[in-house]
Write a protein that holds these residues in place. Structure first.
Motif, PDB file in Angstrom:
ATOM      1  N   GLY A 135       0.859  -1.245  -0.048  1.00  0.00           N
ATOM      2  CA  GLY A 135       0.129  -0.036  -0.133  1.00  0.00           C
ATOM      3  C   GLY A 135       0.836   1.193  -0.070  1.00  0.00           C
ATOM      4  O   GLY A 135       1.993   1.233   0.334  1.00  0.00           O
ATOM      5  N   ALA A 136       0.230   2.282  -0.288  1.00  0.00           N
ATOM      6  CA  ALA A 136       1.086   3.515  -0.595  1.00  0.00           C
ATOM      7  C   ALA A 136       0.455   4.587   0.420  1.00  0.00           C
ATOM      8  O   ALA A 136      -0.787   4.676   0.467  1.00  0.00           O
ATOM      9  N   LEU A 137       1.109   5.815   0.543  1.00  0.00           N
ATOM     10  CA  LEU A 137       0.699   7.011   1.250  1.00  0.00           C
ATOM     11  C   LEU A 137       1.399   7.877   0.218  1.00  0.00           C
ATOM     12  O   LEU A 137       2.318   7.881   0.110  1.00  0.00           O
ATOM     13  N   LEU A 138       0.433   8.778  -0.226  1.00  0.00           N
ATOM     14  CA  LEU A 138       0.990   9.730  -1.277  1.00  0.00           C
ATOM     15  C   LEU A 138      -0.110  10.981  -1.422  1.00  0.00           C
ATOM     16  O   LEU A 138      -1.375  10.799  -0.831  1.00  0.00           O
ATOM     17  N   PRO A 139       0.141  11.983  -2.384  1.00  0.00           N
ATOM     18  CA  PRO A 139      -0.678  12.892  -2.378  1.00  0.00           C
ATOM     19  C   PRO A 139      -1.956  12.571  -3.046  1.00  0.00           C
ATOM     20  O   PRO A 139      -1.876  11.720  -4.086  1.00  0.00           O
ATOM     21  N   PRO A 140      -3.269  13.027  -2.777  1.00  0.00           N
ATOM     22  CA  PRO A 140      -4.332  12.431  -3.292  1.00  0.00           C
ATOM     23  C   PRO A 140      -4.488  12.688  -4.904  1.00  0.00           C
ATOM     24  O   PRO A 140      -3.742  13.673  -5.500  1.00  0.00           O
ATOM     25  N   ASN A 141      -4.936  11.450  -5.667  1.00  0.00           N
ATOM     26  CA  ASN A 141      -4.924  11.630  -7.076  1.00  0.00           C
ATOM     27  C   ASN A 141      -5.883  12.678  -7.646  1.00  0.00           C
ATOM     28  O   ASN A 141      -6.579  13.200  -7.021  1.00  0.00           O
ATOM     29  N   ASP A 142      -5.890  12.569  -8.961  1.00  0.00           N
ATOM     30  CA  ASP A 142      -6.491  13.628  -9.685  1.00  0.00           C
ATOM     31  C   ASP A 142      -7.986  13.249  -9.332  1.00  0.00           C
ATOM     32  O   ASP A 142      -9.130  14.373  -9.490  1.00  0.00           O
ATOM     33  N   ILE A 143      -8.559  12.139  -9.114  1.00  0.00           N
ATOM     34  CA  ILE A 143     -10.007  11.813  -9.168  1.00  0.00           C
ATOM     35  C   ILE A 143     -10.587  12.274  -8.115  1.00  0.00           C
ATOM     36  O   ILE A 143     -11.445  13.038  -7.684  1.00  0.00           O
ATOM     37  N   GLY A 161      -1.697  19.299   2.116  1.00  0.00           N
ATOM     38  CA  GLY A 161      -1.064  18.331   2.772  1.00  0.00           C
ATOM     39  C   GLY A 161      -1.928  16.910   2.924  1.00  0.00           C
ATOM     40  O   GLY A 161      -1.535  16.092   3.793  1.00  0.00           O
ATOM     41  N   ALA A 162      -3.110  16.950   2.366  1.00  0.00           N
ATOM     42  CA  ALA A 162      -3.894  15.877   2.604  1.00  0.00           C
ATOM     43  C   ALA A 162      -3.065  14.378   2.155  1.00  0.00           C
ATOM     44  O   ALA A 162      -2.230  14.647   1.253  1.00  0.00           O
TER      45      ALA A 162
END
Length: 173
Positions: free
Chosen positions: A75-83, A93-94
């Protein structure tokens, strides 16, 4: 279940993780009976980009679950995707919890739940308490509904007639 080990992705894990993604996605696409021939290649390419970003971008962190030296989940923690960011007003910072996959033979054995709980700990360790998660595959939507409740937003017919996309906003305080 044998002892599960949760840790950050290491360079030596990349080939094993790519196999895990390919096996999981192939199984998912087969079970979901998707007809789109390019879907597997597109998803694998997206996940390979996430792997590279893990090593190049401080905002992207990939984690793996291993059992007896074998990668069985990720699993990954990352900046929210475009959707997510294109359909919700998200705070600066979400965090998105994404790219969650478990080897097909290890599913329904608590690995996904273990991964989710460990990822929540990582989010709290970052002094955050909210994360976003989205799902387009029906089986993933059913799983996340069971784990997280109803989504904050359902984008009806996003992928075509009767094929919604769901977005959760989860407060873990």
């Amino acid at each position: 279940m044998d002892v599960l080990n949760f840790r950050a992705l290491e360079q030596s894990d990349v080939k094993s993780l790519q196999r895990l993604f390919m096996e999981s996605l192939s199984d998912l696409i087969r079970r979901e009976r998707f007809e789109d021939a390019d879907l597997l290649d597109e998803e694998v390419a997206r996940l390979n980009t996430t792997i590279q970003d893990h090593f190049d971008d401080d905002q992207v962190q990939l984690y793996v679950v291993e059992q007896e030296g074998i990668l069985i989940g990720a699993g990954a923690l990352l900046p929210p995707n475009d959707i997510i960011s294109g359909n919700l007003e998200i705070k600066r910072g979400a965090i998105e919890l994404g790219s969650v996959y478990v080897l097909p033979r290890m599913q329904r054995q608590g690995v996904g739940h273990f991964l989710l709980e460990e990822m929540k700990r990582e989010i709290l360790a970052r002094k955050q308490h909210v994360f976003y998660l989205d799902a387009g595959f029906p089986s993933a939507q059913a799983y996340w509904r069971k784990q997280l409740g109803e989504p904050l937003l359902t984008l009806d017919h996003y992928w075509g007639p009767g094929a919604p996309h769901m977005i959760w906003e989860v407060n873990i305080k």
